[in-house]
Each structure stands twice: as C-alpha cells, then as structure tokens.
Design a protein around this motif. Structure first.
Motif, PDB file in Angstrom:
ATOM      1  N   ALA A  23      -3.905 -60.311 -45.984  1.00  0.00           N
ATOM      2  CA  ALA A  23      -4.342 -59.243 -47.053  1.00  0.00           C
ATOM      3  C   ALA A  23      -5.415 -58.511 -46.261  1.00  0.00           C
ATOM      4  O   ALA A  23      -5.566 -57.132 -46.479  1.00  0.00           O
ATOM      5  CB  ALA A  23      -4.711 -59.858 -48.253  1.00  0.00           C
ATOM      6  N   THR A  25      -6.107 -58.272 -43.183  1.00  0.00           N
ATOM      7  CA  THR A  25      -5.697 -57.293 -42.096  1.00  0.00           C
ATOM      8  C   THR A  25      -5.028 -56.062 -42.410  1.00  0.00           C
ATOM      9  O   THR A  25      -5.427 -55.206 -41.661  1.00  0.00           O
ATOM     10  CB  THR A  25      -4.797 -58.304 -41.261  1.00  0.00           C
ATOM     11  N   ALA A  26      -4.332 -56.395 -43.745  1.00  0.00           N
ATOM     12  CA  ALA A  26      -3.768 -55.247 -44.227  1.00  0.00           C
ATOM     13  C   ALA A  26      -4.803 -53.978 -44.814  1.00  0.00           C
ATOM     14  O   ALA A  26      -4.402 -52.835 -44.160  1.00  0.00           O
ATOM     15  CB  ALA A  26      -2.884 -55.593 -45.228  1.00  0.00           C
ATOM     16  N   PHE A  28      -7.705 -53.684 -43.608  1.00  0.00           N
ATOM     17  CA  PHE A  28      -8.639 -53.298 -42.792  1.00  0.00           C
ATOM     18  C   PHE A  28      -7.761 -52.261 -41.765  1.00  0.00           C
ATOM     19  O   PHE A  28      -8.163 -51.315 -41.207  1.00  0.00           O
ATOM     20  CB  PHE A  28      -9.039 -54.473 -41.751  1.00  0.00           C
ATOM     21  N   GLY A  29      -6.479 -52.720 -41.557  1.00  0.00           N
ATOM     22  CA  GLY A  29      -5.558 -51.784 -40.705  1.00  0.00           C
ATOM     23  C   GLY A  29      -5.334 -50.477 -41.288  1.00  0.00           C
ATOM     24  O   GLY A  29      -5.718 -49.398 -40.909  1.00  0.00           O
ATOM     25  N   TYR A  30      -5.307 -50.306 -42.765  1.00  0.00           N
ATOM     26  CA  TYR A  30      -4.977 -49.196 -43.449  1.00  0.00           C
ATOM     27  C   TYR A  30      -6.115 -48.308 -43.382  1.00  0.00           C
ATOM     28  O   TYR A  30      -6.297 -46.953 -43.004  1.00  0.00           O
ATOM     29  CB  TYR A  30      -4.688 -49.594 -44.770  1.00  0.00           C
ATOM     30  N   VAL A  32      -8.544 -48.516 -40.789  1.00  0.00           N
ATOM     31  CA  VAL A  32      -8.625 -47.976 -39.517  1.00  0.00           C
ATOM     32  C   VAL A  32      -7.793 -46.732 -39.429  1.00  0.00           C
ATOM     33  O   VAL A  32      -8.359 -45.975 -38.631  1.00  0.00           O
ATOM     34  CB  VAL A  32      -8.329 -49.252 -38.403  1.00  0.00           C
ATOM     35  N   VAL A  33      -6.753 -46.792 -39.961  1.00  0.00           N
ATOM     36  CA  VAL A  33      -5.724 -45.318 -39.758  1.00  0.00           C
ATOM     37  C   VAL A  33      -6.372 -44.424 -40.474  1.00  0.00           C
ATOM     38  O   VAL A  33      -6.524 -43.348 -39.891  1.00  0.00           O
ATOM     39  CB  VAL A  33      -4.307 -45.818 -40.348  1.00  0.00           C
TER      40      VAL A  33
ATOM     41  N   ALA B 144      -2.017 -40.148 -43.110  1.00  0.00           N
ATOM     42  CA  ALA B 144      -2.762 -41.564 -43.151  1.00  0.00           C
ATOM     43  C   ALA B 144      -2.399 -42.343 -44.095  1.00  0.00           C
ATOM     44  O   ALA B 144      -1.956 -43.463 -44.139  1.00  0.00           O
ATOM     45  CB  ALA B 144      -4.329 -41.534 -43.012  1.00  0.00           C
ATOM     46  N   PHE B 151       1.716 -51.359 -43.853  1.00  0.00           N
ATOM     47  CA  PHE B 151       0.721 -52.505 -44.152  1.00  0.00           C
ATOM     48  C   PHE B 151       0.950 -53.356 -45.636  1.00  0.00           C
ATOM     49  O   PHE B 151       0.803 -54.727 -45.373  1.00  0.00           O
ATOM     50  CB  PHE B 151      -0.931 -52.018 -44.472  1.00  0.00           C
ATOM     51  N   PHE B 154       3.829 -55.420 -44.199  1.00  0.00           N
ATOM     52  CA  PHE B 154       3.280 -56.464 -43.283  1.00  0.00           C
ATOM     53  C   PHE B 154       3.071 -57.718 -43.927  1.00  0.00           C
ATOM     54  O   PHE B 154       3.160 -58.768 -43.804  1.00  0.00           O
ATOM     55  CB  PHE B 154       2.076 -56.141 -42.351  1.00  0.00           C
ATOM     56  N   PHE B 155       1.974 -57.502 -44.981  1.00  0.00           N
ATOM     57  CA  PHE B 155       1.622 -58.324 -46.082  1.00  0.00           C
ATOM     58  C   PHE B 155       2.675 -59.076 -46.578  1.00  0.00           C
ATOM     59  O   PHE B 155       2.896 -60.556 -46.726  1.00  0.00           O
ATOM     60  CB  PHE B 155       0.627 -57.748 -47.018  1.00  0.00           C
ATOM     61  N   ILE B 395      -1.389 -44.849 -34.386  1.00  0.00           N
ATOM     62  CA  ILE B 395      -2.626 -45.429 -34.737  1.00  0.00           C
ATOM     63  C   ILE B 395      -2.438 -46.790 -35.397  1.00  0.00           C
ATOM     64  O   ILE B 395      -3.025 -48.035 -35.050  1.00  0.00           O
ATOM     65  CB  ILE B 395      -3.613 -44.668 -35.445  1.00  0.00           C
ATOM     66  N   PHE B 399      -3.217 -50.275 -33.824  1.00  0.00           N
ATOM     67  CA  PHE B 399      -4.160 -51.352 -34.546  1.00  0.00           C
ATOM     68  C   PHE B 399      -3.471 -52.853 -34.526  1.00  0.00           C
ATOM     69  O   PHE B 399      -4.096 -53.834 -34.217  1.00  0.00           O
ATOM     70  CB  PHE B 399      -4.451 -50.912 -35.808  1.00  0.00           C
TER      71      PHE B 399
END
Lengths: 132, 405
Positions: A23, A25-26, A28-30, A32-33, B144, B151, B154-155, B395, B399
């Motif tokens: 959760a 990572t998801a 944080f990744g979003y 960052v994008v 974006a 994500f 991914f989760f 991107i 990441f």
C-alpha cells in the motif's frame, strides 16, 4: 507444483512484500508519477511563456518596423488603399477571411465553383469563416 | 528395413504422440487458444499487427515444445530458467542461448535485453506529435492521474499472493502501453511475460468497449457536451526543445527509464528537427515493422502450455482488466476536477485518454464527446493527455524498476 517451482525459480530477485508495504509503495509510486509530471508541466509552462513573449516581441518589432516604413514613405500607397483599386474584369471580388489561411480559402472557393458547375470568376464570395 | 519399427519410431518422434503423454493435452488447449487469438487479430482486428504475431508464436511454441527434453523445440524455457539461475553455469549467458537455443530463443534475446520495446518506443516517438501536449501542459496531470490503475492493480496483485516483482509487472498493464509492459516484465518477472503481454495488448484493443461505459457512468451529459477552445499554435523550436527537455528531466529523475524515454524522445527529435527526415521515416516505418515482427513472435513464444495454463494467468487477466478500468477512472476523475476548476471549460472526457494507448484512447474521447454534442471536436485536446500517458507510464515503470530491481 510444477508451476510454483517455475515461478519461483525464474525470478532471481523476487521481493516478497506485506500488504502494508504494498500500500505504501503504491501510494508513493503514484505520488512520484504525479510529482514528476507536475514538474514537467511547470517546465513546459516556463518554456511556453518564454516562446510566447519572444513571439510577441518579434511581432511588436515587425509592426513597429512596418509603421516606420509607412511613415518614411508617405507618398507610397498603403496596402489598404491598393485593395480599393477597381477590380479586374471577371474578378471574384474581395473576400474577408476569418481564421482561414489564404491557401485554404482558395481551395474552398475552387471546390464551391466546381460543385456549382460555375466559373470561379462569376461567383462573388463575401467572407469565409472557420466554424469552431 | 523393419517398416513397423520405423513407423513406430516416426510416431514416437511426432508431435501427435506427445499430446497423449505427460500433460501434452495442455499444448492442445494452447493451440486452441492461439487459434482464438488469431481469429481475434485477423477477423476482429484486435491490435492485429502484434496479436497475429503473438498468436502464431504461441501456436509454434506449443506445436514444438513438449517438456524440457524437447531438442527440436523452437523455444526452450529450461534454457531461460538456467539463464536466470545464479547457480547455473549458463547464468546470464547469451552464448549458451545462441549455441543451444531454437529460432524463437534467439529472437527472444531482443525481448530479454529490452531492445525491441525500446526500438518500438523510438518508432512511437517518431510518429507522435507532442504539439497538443506542449500547447496545453495541464494535460500532463491527466496523464499522471490515469496511472492510478497501475498502482491499484499492483496492490491487488500483492493481496492475491504475487511477489513484489510480479505485482509490479502485472500493475503496469494499467499503463496501457505494450512496450512498457514487456520492458518491465522482462526485467522483473520474465516468467509472466506471456500472459502479461497478451492481457496488455488484448485490453488495448478492447479500449473502445472498456472505456465508454465508465465515461458515461462518471460524467454528466452537460460535462460531455463541453466544447473546448482551440489551443495555441506551437512553434517549431518548442517542438525541437521538448524531447530534449523531457529526456533530460525524466532520465535524471528516474535513470531506469533511460532506454524507453531516451528512445521515445530520440525518435521524436528526429521527427521534429527537420534535418533527419530519412531517419524519421525509417524508424516510423521499416524499423517499426521489423521490430514488430520479432517482438510479436518472440512474446508469443513465452506462452508454452506448462507455464501459461495456470491460475496465475487467470488472476493476471482479471487484474489487468481492473488496472485498465481504474486508470480510466483516475483520468476521468481528475478531468472532472479540472472541469470544475476551469469553470466548465475543460471536457472531462479527455481524462480517459490519459491511459497511453495512442491514439485509440483519444479517439474514444472524441467519439463519446461527439455523441453528446455532434459539433464537438475533442480529438486534438485528447491527444495531449494521451501522449502524456506514454510519459506517465514510462515514469511509473521506471519507479517500479527502481524499487524492485
């Protein structure tokens, strides 16, 4: 069993992770994008603003040069005055163009003449406007 | 000559015999699936340029591969497992693949090394006009937002028991960008390449069916009717500077995106700079076609029955669809926010084009906008978020690569 064996054997750097880590990572990744593209957006606005101001300056300089040239040669007729000259026989008349380039206007007039089966010089176009 | 013995040997060597021993029936199922994929590609025109190649690669590998001992196989999974096994003498040895591999093993080296996806990106860059994005940089926000599905999937994949690497590769399906999905998967979870590539390309082809119901569900008729103002004309200099700025910024931010973003922007620079027409033309056409041939057939090769037919594949297909839907929803929601903030000047439908699938997603926005208001022309406005989505998914991939490699 075989599938499990393959799935684990093939991935050399497999990282197992907990749901909590996933959760984080998801999210944080979003972020960052988003952050990356927001910075890119700011960069594009900056370059866009630079080029817009450059274009405006160039346009102003060109207008000033044109005005200076007109002042320097008052005897010479202005382009507006030139257009007031009597039309040549068979001319299609003056056409007012609104947001339409000359080439496209010429093409439109040619197409209309062709569709109407009339010679172009027998038609009188008043204005051509792009419908937005 | 003992005719009976010879016939027996021929039968034992034939592929037909293999269907009846040791899980050979799975290959039969895969052959059927490859025929279905061929039908979808040829008859229904689902991303035919790639899907036909993938389907035929799938057919070839399942006709020729019957277990690890199969010497006549076009593709040897056991060789690639050794390639990835640090304890093997063939660990990361392309020489061993060249020496012992079949035709598809050799072609697959281009996938494994990340060469084909990068070259495809070069062609995409040469074919893409970034003008709509440069004239309206706000489009980047939609690009974006539409990575939300990446994500979330991914989760979801982690929740369903996949490892982090595998979940990252599954999530990137939501980026709606085939080359990016292949690039990331070959690096993080090569064992899942077949199902992920097939899911990514199938869903990209299904965008006209997946997106419209979500677009109608999440927007009002009034919002869909909005006509957007024409954006400013972008100068040639801006178009030349754009790929240089993006390459510098994105690669410095996430160095792992260098192969994809570098090639994308190089292709675009060739297109825009005006002095390399020959290169631009070659990359857009000849090179793109050649790489598509190799990419399709070698990705298809990874769908050997014993690896493809598993519960994991079904989970990937479901997660991929979820990723696509949530990416669309993410774009639409930010589109709605922009509609409110702009006082109704931005049509939220262009948000769904933030999933990269260029230009299919932008066309869907155009069609839905025109259904609501026949005088509506959203295509160029939607192209902005659409190409922003390509950068956004690169991107996102960068990441995930940085975190899991």
């Amino acid at each position: 069993m075989f599938n499990n064996l393959l799935f684990t054997a093939a991935a050399e750097n497999v990282k197992e992770m907990s749901i909590g880590d996933a959760a984080i990572t998801a999210v944080f990744g979003y972020s960052v994008v988003f952050a990356g593209l927001v910075i890119l957006m700011i960069l594009l606005y900056c370059t866009g603003a630079y080029f817009k101001s450059k274009d405006a300056k160039e346009k102003a300089a060109a207008d000033a040069a044109k005005a200076a040239a007109q002042k320097a040669a008052p005897a010479e007729k202005s382009p507006e005055a030139k257009t007031e000259l009597p039309l040549a026989p068979g001319s299609a008349g003056h056409v007012k163009l609104f947001d339409v380039p000359d080439k496209e206007a010429a093409m439109i007039m040619a197409i209309v003449a062709d569709k109407m089966q009339k010679p172009l010089n027998e038609l009188h176009f008043i204005s051509i406007k792009e419908v937005k | 000559m003992d005719i009976l013995e010879t016939l027996k040997t021929l039968w034992n060597d034939s592929g037909f015999q293999s269907f009846f021993v040791d899980g050979g029936w799975k290959n039969l199922i895969m052959i059927f699936i490859s025929c279905v994929l061929l039908y979808l590609g040829i008859k229904k025109k689902f991303e035919p340029l790639l899907l036909v190649g993938i389907a035929f690669g799938c057919l070839l590998v399942n006709l020729s591969y019957f277990g690890a001992g199969s010497t006549d196989a076009l593709y040897h999974m056991d060789l690639w497992d050794e390639f990835l096994d640090p304890s093997s003498e063939y660990y990361h040895s392309y020489g061993a693949i060249m020496a012992h591999g079949g035709l598809l093993d050799i072609l697959y080296i281009g996938v494994k090394a990340g060469v084909y996806p990068s070259l495809i990106f070069m062609g995409v860059g040469a074919m893409t006009d970034f003008g709509p994005l440069i004239s309206n940089p706000k489009s980047l926000l939609l690009g974006a937002a539409a990575q939300m599905g990446v994500f979330l999937a991914f989760f979801g994949a982690v929740c369903l028991g996949f490892s982090g690497n595998q979940a990252a590769s599954i999530g990137i399906i939501g980026g709606a960008d085939g080359p990016t999905a292949i690039f990331l998967t070959t690096r993080l979870a090569p064992e899942l390449l077949g199902p992920i590539a097939i899911a990514a390309y199938s869903y990209m082809a299904l965008i006209p069916m997946i997106q419209p119901p979500l677009m109608k569900l999440l927007t009002t008729k009034k919002e869909r009717e909005v006509k957007m103002e024409q954006t400013r004309v972008v100068s040639k200099t801006e178009k030349i500077i754009f790929p240089i700025i993006v390459a510098m910024f994105v690669i410095l931010l996430l160095p792992s995106t260098a192969p994809l973003v570098g090639c994308l922007m190089l292709g675009n620079l060739w297109r825009e700079c005006g002095v390399t027409e020959r290169l631009s033309d070659t990359v857009q056409n000849a090179l793109m076609n050649i790489v598509t041939v190799f990419l399709g057939i070698s990705v298809g090769a990874t769908t050997a029955a014993e690896r493809f037919l598993s519960l994991e594949t079904i989970k990937i297909i479901v997660l991929g669809l979820t990723a696509f839907c949530f990416s669309t929803i993410g774009g639409l929601l930010v589109g709605k926010i922009m509609y409110k903030l702009s006082g109704g000047k931005i049509n939220p439908l262009i948000g769904s084009a933030g999933v990269s699938a260029v230009p299919m997603a932008a066309r869907v926005s155009q069609m839905e906008g025109q259904k609501a208001n026949p005088s509506n022309f959203l295509l160029m406005h939607a192209m902005g978020p659409n190409v922003a989505g390509v950068i956004g998914s690169a991107i996102a991939a960068g990441f995930l690569l940085a975190v899991f490699k």
